[in-house]
Design a protein around this motif. Structure first.
Motif, PDB file in Angstrom:
ATOM      1  N   LEU A 291       2.231  -5.280  -1.600  1.00 27.91           N
ATOM      2  CA  LEU A 291       3.688  -5.477  -1.606  1.00 27.91           C
ATOM      3  C   LEU A 291       4.386  -4.280  -2.232  1.00 27.91           C
ATOM      4  O   LEU A 291       3.968  -3.771  -3.275  1.00 27.91           O
ATOM      5  N   MET A 292       5.468  -3.817  -1.564  1.00 23.64           N
ATOM      6  CA  MET A 292       6.303  -2.749  -2.142  1.00 23.64           C
ATOM      7  C   MET A 292       7.755  -3.134  -1.978  1.00 23.64           C
ATOM      8  O   MET A 292       8.173  -3.526  -0.889  1.00 23.64           O
ATOM      9  N   PHE A 293       8.493  -3.050  -3.069  1.00 26.05           N
ATOM     10  CA  PHE A 293       9.945  -3.223  -2.953  1.00 26.05           C
ATOM     11  C   PHE A 293      10.621  -2.262  -3.925  1.00 26.05           C
ATOM     12  O   PHE A 293       9.960  -1.646  -4.762  1.00 26.05           O
ATOM     13  N   GLY A 294      11.943  -2.105  -3.784  1.00 24.53           N
ATOM     14  CA  GLY A 294      12.643  -1.055  -4.517  1.00 24.53           C
ATOM     15  C   GLY A 294      13.496  -1.574  -5.660  1.00 24.53           C
ATOM     16  O   GLY A 294      13.309  -2.692  -6.147  1.00 24.53           O
ATOM     17  N   THR A 295      14.443  -0.758  -6.059  1.00 18.79           N
ATOM     18  CA  THR A 295      15.276  -1.099  -7.225  1.00 18.79           C
ATOM     19  C   THR A 295      16.439  -2.017  -6.845  1.00 18.79           C
ATOM     20  O   THR A 295      16.945  -2.743  -7.686  1.00 18.79           O
ATOM     21  N   HIS A 296      16.867  -1.983  -5.563  1.00 21.27           N
ATOM     22  CA  HIS A 296      18.086  -2.715  -5.197  1.00 21.27           C
ATOM     23  C   HIS A 296      17.847  -4.188  -4.922  1.00 21.27           C
ATOM     24  O   HIS A 296      18.776  -4.988  -4.954  1.00 21.27           O
ATOM     25  N   ASN A 297      16.599  -4.543  -4.604  1.00 25.28           N
ATOM     26  CA  ASN A 297      16.335  -5.944  -4.259  1.00 25.28           C
ATOM     27  C   ASN A 297      15.354  -6.601  -5.205  1.00 25.28           C
ATOM     28  O   ASN A 297      14.656  -7.535  -4.837  1.00 25.28           O
ATOM     29  N   ILE A 298      15.314  -6.119  -6.441  1.00 28.75           N
ATOM     30  CA  ILE A 298      14.369  -6.693  -7.410  1.00 28.75           C
ATOM     31  C   ILE A 298      14.642  -8.180  -7.618  1.00 28.75           C
ATOM     32  O   ILE A 298      13.729  -8.961  -7.860  1.00 28.75           O
TER      33      ILE A 298
ATOM     34  N   ASP B  17       9.686  -3.812   1.563  1.00 27.20           N
ATOM     35  CA  ASP B  17      11.103  -4.166   1.662  1.00 27.20           C
ATOM     36  C   ASP B  17      11.904  -3.255   0.731  1.00 27.20           C
ATOM     37  O   ASP B  17      11.967  -3.483  -0.479  1.00 27.20           O
ATOM     38  N   ILE B  18      12.453  -2.196   1.295  1.00 28.38           N
ATOM     39  CA  ILE B  18      13.188  -1.209   0.492  1.00 28.38           C
ATOM     40  C   ILE B  18      14.617  -1.126   1.029  1.00 28.38           C
ATOM     41  O   ILE B  18      14.811  -0.968   2.236  1.00 28.38           O
ATOM     42  N   TRP B  19      15.586  -1.245   0.156  1.00 28.19           N
ATOM     43  CA  TRP B  19      16.977  -1.135   0.580  1.00 28.19           C
ATOM     44  C   TRP B  19      17.573   0.179   0.081  1.00 28.19           C
ATOM     45  O   TRP B  19      17.183   0.688  -0.965  1.00 28.19           O
ATOM     46  N   LYS B  20      18.556   0.681   0.845  1.00 26.03           N
ATOM     47  CA  LYS B  20      19.210   1.935   0.439  1.00 26.03           C
ATOM     48  C   LYS B  20      20.218   1.694  -0.680  1.00 26.03           C
ATOM     49  O   LYS B  20      20.455   2.535  -1.527  1.00 26.03           O
ATOM     50  N   GLU B  21      20.850   0.560  -0.663  1.00 26.80           N
ATOM     51  CA  GLU B  21      21.964   0.278  -1.588  1.00 26.80           C
ATOM     52  C   GLU B  21      22.074  -1.220  -1.768  1.00 26.80           C
ATOM     53  O   GLU B  21      21.559  -1.992  -0.963  1.00 26.80           O
ATOM     54  N   SER B  22      22.780  -1.650  -2.789  1.00 30.28           N
ATOM     55  CA  SER B  22      23.161  -3.051  -2.898  1.00 30.28           C
ATOM     56  C   SER B  22      24.386  -3.177  -3.770  1.00 30.28           C
ATOM     57  O   SER B  22      24.516  -2.481  -4.762  1.00 30.28           O
ATOM     58  N   GLU B  23      25.275  -4.054  -3.381  1.00 27.59           N
ATOM     59  CA  GLU B  23      26.441  -4.295  -4.226  1.00 27.59           C
ATOM     60  C   GLU B  23      26.250  -5.554  -5.046  1.00 27.59           C
ATOM     61  O   GLU B  23      26.974  -5.820  -5.975  1.00 27.59           O
TER      62      GLU B  23
END
Ligand code: SAH
Ligand code: SF4
Ligand code: F3S
Length: 470
Positions: free
Chosen positions: A133-140, A159-165
């Motif tokens: 599993l790999m995910f990024g900082t925006h969808n923790i 599951d890596i996102w570019k941005e999140s509000e």
């Protein structure tokens, strides 16, 4: 669109925690033993705080947290601020493959800042096929959902996102310390210092609502916390983009009012916009520690300009002078980069000049590390690696001289210490910190952990004191 607190997302993730729990129970029943998990944290205090969230979720899902990377679910929360942080992750990942060979049900996960870099994902996909599993900082905040998918699937999940509000509040947290806690007040960074990868991997600045922060701190205080560290990449720009804007100084004033809270720290203020209001609030507060970490990066105005720090040597020194004038007992610490592209020996002379004039209590000194995608990555060095290393040693020597002198200046006096933990080498001693962050060791029992006590600072040994309770 401005950021928002998504309450329905919290509920959704809570449901996933329950689903994970059932799955963990099922597997555990099959194996006839409890499932274990481990979170390894690389990088800064924001990552440390994120790891507490990961642990909170894993614990709620029914895992037993162990102090061993050889577990049933091992996750690395990664950092990419300098290349050596990345190298450490790859090294440790190699070791995990051996564990997985012996325990085929083991799940290996990666998250955090490194995951926001495409080259990293490509490398893992190619050379570390055993990662699950790999995910990024925006969808923790989606971790419960991702954990569930990971537990119920055999393929690699990315599951890596570019941005999140979105800011998702109130998921479980497992604190490392019972009496102190980091608190995110904002996420991301808009400064784009030319050497730094953080804005690319953590996204744009988003502040949490003051009432959410205050509610979180009140709950922590009710749970025994006496010290909080407010976290953000540039806390001075806290609150500017909220629907009802509020300044960092105003937020501090509100936090100060929380009854039962004893110590407030914050990290990091950027020198370019540290306001007089903030200095006044720190000066007049009985709770905010008189310790300011004020990263200068370089003492050369030319280098600072190319670093995009937006202050000069003179402005930095004027700010230091103002802070010291207003708060005479302040402890000032800093971060310094040596070997920025184009830096000459003369620029380093300027850095050393500022270290002496600012008289820092401590400094973290780093050798510049080229980060792909940042502007400075394409700029030429004028010095060789050996010359940069020699400059680094010069800077370090100066830092050690000023800090040794400053740390020892309270020898013989009595000061308040927050008792933090048992001394690593001697169980009859406890270790604590002064408000200015200096470490003190003294004979005492574990029952005092989390308490403030007055300690006579009998002798200074370089960077710490040995004392006794009075
Ligand atoms: N937001 C904080 C710093 C976060 S990164 C601030 O601006 O003060 C922590 C420290 O890592 C920085 O202060 C800097 O000194 C160092 N750093 C960041 N990028 C680096 C790089 N590419 N090479 C070496 N050090 C770096
Ligand atoms: Fe990086 Fe500069 Fe932002 Fe700090 S302020 S995180 S050094 S870009
Ligand atoms: Fe590292 Fe990310 Fe912090 S790159 S320093 S863990 S914000």
């Amino acid at each position: 669109m401005s950021n928002y607190n998504d309450v329905s997302e919290t509920e959704k993730q809570e449901q996933y925690i329950e689903k994970c729990r059932a799955e963990v129970e099922r597997i555990s029943g099959e194996l006839g033993r409890k499932l274990t998990c481990h979170v390894t944290t690389f990088g800064c205090q924001m990552n440390a705080r994120d790891s507490e969230k990961l642990e909170g979720i894993l614990e709620k899902a029914g895992y037993v947290i162990v102090d061993d990377e050889n577990s049933d679910f091992t996750i690395f929360n990664t950092c990419t601020v300098r290349d050596n942080a990345n190298q450490k992750v790859y090294g440790r990942l190699g070791l995990l493959s051996n564990y997985k060979k012996k325990n085929p049900g083991m799940k290996i996960a990666l998250c955090g800042c490194m995951m926001q870099e495409e080259v990293v994902i490509e490398k893992i996909k190619k050379s570390y096929r055993y990662v699950d599993l790999m995910f990024g900082t925006h969808n923790i905040y989606k971790f419960p959902e991702l954990l569930y998918n990971c537990l119920t699937s055999d393929s690699m999940i990315i599951d890596i996102w570019k941005e999140s509000e979105k800011i998702v509040e109130e998921l479980p947290v497992r604190r490392k310390y019972s009496f102190k806690s980091g608190i995110n007040i904002m996420f991301g960074c808009n400064n784009f210092c030319s050497y730094c990868i953080v804005p690319y991997v953590r996204g744009r600045e988003r502040s949490r609502e003051p009432q959410d922060i205050i509610k979180e701190i009140k709950n922590l205080v009710n749970d025994g916390v006496v010290e909080v560290m407010l976290l953000g990449q540039n806390v001075n720009s806290y609150g500017k983009n909220l629907e009802n804007p509020i300044s960092f100084a105003e937020l501090l004033t509100e936090i100060e009012k929380i009854e039962g809270l004893k110590r407030i720290r914050f990290m990091t203020p950027h020198p370019k916009d540290l306001s007089d209001d903030l200095i006044r609030v720190v000066k007049n507060s009985t709770k905010i520690c008189h310790h300011i970490h004020l990263p200068m990066q370089s003492g050369s105005s030319e280098i600072l300009y190319r670093m995009n720090r937006r202050y000069t040597k003179e402005q930095y020194l004027a700010l230091v002078e103002k802070i010291r004038r207003e708060i005479p007992d302040v402890s000032l610490t800093t971060d310094i980069i040596v070997g920025f592209p184009g830096e000459t020996d003369k620029d380093v002379d300027d850095t050393i000049d500022v270290i002496k004039k600012a008289d820092f209590d401590n400094a973290f000194t780093f050798i510049y590390s080229k980060r792909t995608g940042t502007p400075a990555a394409g700029w030429e060095q004028v010095l060789t690696e050996e010359e940069i290393k020699a400059n680094f040693d010069r800077v370090l020597k100066t830092v050690q001289e000023t800090s040794r002198k400053n740390v020892s200046k309270y020898e013989g006096s009595i000061m308040e210490v927050l008792v933090e933990e048992e001394n690593e080498n001697d169980p009859s001693m406890m270790t604590g910190r002064l408000a200015n962050n200096t470490v003190v060791h003294f004979p005492a029992g574990k029952d005092l952990i989390g308490k403030l006590v007055n300690v006579s600072l009998d002798k200074c040994y370089g960077f710490y004191y040995i004392g006794h309770i009075v």
